[in-house]
Design a protein around this motif. Structure first.
Motif, mmCIF file in Angstrom:
data_model
loop_
_atom_site.group_PDB
_atom_site.id
_atom_site.type_symbol
_atom_site.label_atom_id
_atom_site.label_comp_id
_atom_site.label_asym_id
_atom_site.label_seq_id
_atom_site.Cartn_x
_atom_site.Cartn_y
_atom_site.Cartn_z
ATOM 1 N N PRO A 155 -9.435 -15.218 12.429
ATOM 2 C CA PRO A 155 -10.211 -13.698 12.212
ATOM 3 C C PRO A 155 -9.142 -12.605 11.956
ATOM 4 O O PRO A 155 -8.717 -12.097 12.958
ATOM 5 C CB PRO A 155 -10.816 -13.575 13.569
ATOM 6 N N VAL A 156 -8.849 -12.601 10.564
ATOM 7 C CA VAL A 156 -7.783 -11.534 10.441
ATOM 8 C C VAL A 156 -8.309 -10.388 9.866
ATOM 9 O O VAL A 156 -9.538 -10.060 9.689
ATOM 10 C CB VAL A 156 -6.869 -12.213 9.266
ATOM 11 N N LYS A 157 -7.506 -9.177 10.026
ATOM 12 C CA LYS A 157 -7.988 -7.819 9.748
ATOM 13 C C LYS A 157 -7.070 -7.510 8.651
ATOM 14 O O LYS A 157 -5.735 -7.683 8.571
ATOM 15 C CB LYS A 157 -8.098 -6.894 10.823
ATOM 16 N N ILE A 158 -7.404 -6.877 7.615
ATOM 17 C CA ILE A 158 -6.649 -6.416 6.438
ATOM 18 C C ILE A 158 -5.551 -5.534 6.895
ATOM 19 O O ILE A 158 -4.323 -5.903 6.686
ATOM 20 C CB ILE A 158 -7.526 -5.609 5.031
ATOM 21 N N ASN A 159 -5.836 -4.527 7.769
ATOM 22 C CA ASN A 159 -4.868 -3.612 8.241
ATOM 23 C C ASN A 159 -3.880 -4.259 9.086
ATOM 24 O O ASN A 159 -2.526 -3.877 8.765
ATOM 25 C CB ASN A 159 -5.569 -2.406 8.915
ATOM 26 N N GLU A 160 -4.004 -5.403 9.549
ATOM 27 C CA GLU A 160 -3.066 -6.054 10.362
ATOM 28 C C GLU A 160 -2.073 -6.751 9.391
ATOM 29 O O GLU A 160 -0.703 -6.832 9.398
ATOM 30 C CB GLU A 160 -3.646 -7.176 11.311
ATOM 31 N N ILE A 161 -2.486 -7.182 8.294
ATOM 32 C CA ILE A 161 -1.791 -7.714 7.471
ATOM 33 C C ILE A 161 -1.009 -6.873 6.478
ATOM 34 O O ILE A 161 0.218 -7.284 6.314
ATOM 35 C CB ILE A 161 -2.748 -8.655 6.373
#
Lengths: 200, 155, 205
Positions: A155-161
């Motif tokens: 479950p990734v989030k764009i802002n974390e990447i």
């Protein structure tokens, strides 16, 4: 502190009742906004009616802003909110199939049900097609299992990447959205189809 | 001016929410956000120092004896202060610690007390905060467990 | 009023406010500092090793022992029935600390080798609103010196002392038995006593 369904001892019937009421509201709003008309939805692709992108983008941003404000004021625990898990290849293949079905059928799953509820025949066929597809997917799952589970990212989030704080990412997205609304209105004037839009 | 009048309602909404956010951020508990970051020094253990390391600390050191009647003042360098553990969060004392420019060293008879007060003060945003200890091996196991080799697992 | 401009102004200014806020999801202690201080240093925040020994021999299900040492030490020797959360991972998202407090009748007792890690962990957990956190005073060092090396020296034993020593002896026996098992069986035991935190699921369309 929300989400309320994670409060210990929250009764399931109340959970389901709230879900039902939200569903009714969502369906009603879709139908009121004219989303049960496949011509309005298809207008997105031809540029004469961009309501779809405006509505969904606004909804996403309002939810984004609202959830962060609620989180800041301690009303919502964002760490408990479900984040969809990301399978790279499956998302691409699924996205292409969904997009093709959307432009051919003229509905996305939610608006299809909304159109079905006001008795549109094409929506009934669309709905049967959707169920058939789901059935075929389930039956053929052993053969496409490798593709479906490939390149799992969690479950990734764009802002974390991107390494941005949630607030800054939200601001960027809002600026993008405002620019897009503006482009969309220009497109509506440029590709205007009064013969269709007057009937909607 | 024309625009201001036209969108008056909007501006009121925005100003009210900005004021709410400001109010919330000013009246929050007093602990900093990102607890993980403020606890980081305790993960690595770099916040615990011995008497020898205390001598190597540079800067204006504020040593605090956390005891009811200043029992441990003798173990601390000159200029040390003493107050009961319960009073650390009193406004006057907290302000004094925050305004101190240089390392702050905590000492208590009971390491559990100094550890807890270290964490509390660190979470309020205090940097250069240390726990002074007589025994650096508090978190080292001093006993060796001898397995009983006669025990047969019940299968 | 053009709705596009209305939305642009509203969302743009909210976005600006948000850009200055800390990222949500980063933990922050929410208790009042003074209350938290009183709560964490008072006696009732501790359990003595004898109390813990009693919980262990009675296999008390209202207690969850959390070992804050690193996984290698935990594997070698630990109090029967405890689970392992290395202290430096306490606030990690993956640890999901909250799930251990889901049952509000369960008391969570932190322990490490000494008093440092359990002290830090107690403040963090209570500060995050988990009032059911406690620590084991003295840690495993105290456990060894009191429970494992317990021996009665004296002439007469009172009923109270007798009960205490009986508990210590039984805890010692249990501790030795479990920790003498081969690693694979120890792992099985640990897994049996841990539990899977329930995960919220959802999705759309």
């Amino acid at each position: 502190m929300g989400p309320i369904s994670s409060v210990p001892g929250f009764p399931e019937w109340l959970d389901l009742t709230i879900a039902f009421l939200i569903g009714v509201g969502f369906g009603f709003a879709l139908e009121q906004a004219g989303f049960s008309s496949s011509r309005k939805l298809a207008g997105m692709f031809y540029g004469y009616d961009t309501t779809v992108i405006k509505v969904f983008f606004t909804a996403a941003i309002v939810a984004l802003v609202g959830s962060q404000f609620m989180s800041y004021f301690g009303l919502l625990d964002l760490s408990k909110v479900f984040v969809n898990e990301y399978y790279v290849k499956a998302s691409i293949v699924g996205g292409v199939i969904m997009g093709a079905g959307f432009i051919m059928g003229g509905f996305c799953p939610g608006t299809g049900l909304s159109a079905l509820s006001i008795g549109k025949i094409d929506a009934m066929v669309f709905f049967i097609g959707g169920l058939t597809g789901a059935f075929l997917f389930a039956e053929s799952f052993p053969f496409i299992q490798n593709l479906a589970n490939d390149s799992y990212k969690g479950p990734v989030k764009i802002n974390e990447i991107m390494g941005l704080s949630t607030g800054v990412f939200t601001l960027i997205l809002i600026v993008v959205a405002i620019a897009m609304f503006w482009v969309a209105e220009i497109a509506e004037k440029k590709f205007a189809r009064p013969d269709i839009t007057s009937q909607l | 001016m024309h625009i201001l009048k036209k969108y008056q309602l909007l501006f009121i909404i925005v100003i009210v929410s900005a004021a709410l956010v400001l109010f919330k951020s000013l009246t929050s508990s007093g602990f900093k956000s990102d607890a993980d970051k403020w606890a980081a020094a305790s993960f690595s253990g770099e916040n615990v120092i011995s008497q020898e390391q205390l001598k190597d600390l540079s800067g204006n050191i504020l040593a605090i004896d956390l005891s009811d009647h200043g029992e441990n003042m003798a173990k601390l360098p000159e200029g040390a202060v003493s107050f009961p553990p319960k009073s650390v969060m009193d406004d006057r004392i907290l302000r004094m610690i925050h305004q101190h420019n240089g390392p702050v060293v905590l000492y208590a008879d009971d390491l559990a007390i100094s550890a807890k007060i270290w964490m509390l003060l660190s979470q309020t945003g205090q940097t250069q905060l240390y726990v002074l200890t007589d025994s650096m091996d508090n978190e080292t196991i001093k006993y060796k467990f001898r397995p009983d080799t006669l025990i047969k697992p019940e299968l | 009023m053009n709705p596009r401009i209305v939305f642009s102004i509203l969302l743009g200014s909210f976005g600006l406010i948000l850009a200055f806020l800390p990222s949500p999801g980063t933990a922050r202690l929410t208790e009042n500092p003074k209350t938290l201080l009183y709560q964490s240093i008072e006696k009732s925040a501790y359990f003595s090793v004898d109390q813990v020994a009693r919980f262990v021999v009675s296999e008390d299900s209202t207690v969850l022992l959390v070992d804050l040492r690193n996984p290698i030490d935990f594997k070698q020797v630990s109090i029967p029935g405890s689970i392992n959360i290395p202290y430096n991972q306490l606030l990690n998202k993956e640890t999901n600390l909250e799930s251990y407090f889901a049952d509000n009748k369960k008391r969570v007792i932190f322990y490490s080798n000494g008093d440092l890690y359990s002290g830090y962990a107690l403040v963090l957990a209570r500060g995050l609103g988990f009032a059911n956190s406690y620590s084991m005073k003295g840690g495993l060092n105290e456990w060894f010196s009191t429970v494992m090396n317990s021996a009665f020296t004296g002439d007469r034993i009172s009923a109270r002392e007798n009960a205490l020593f009986e508990t210590r002896t039984r805890a010692k026996k249990y501790f030795t038995e479990i920790n003498s098992l081969p690693d694979s069986l120890k792992l099985q035991f640990a897994q049996k006593s841990s539990f899977d935190p329930k995960k919220l699921d959802g999705g759309c369309e």
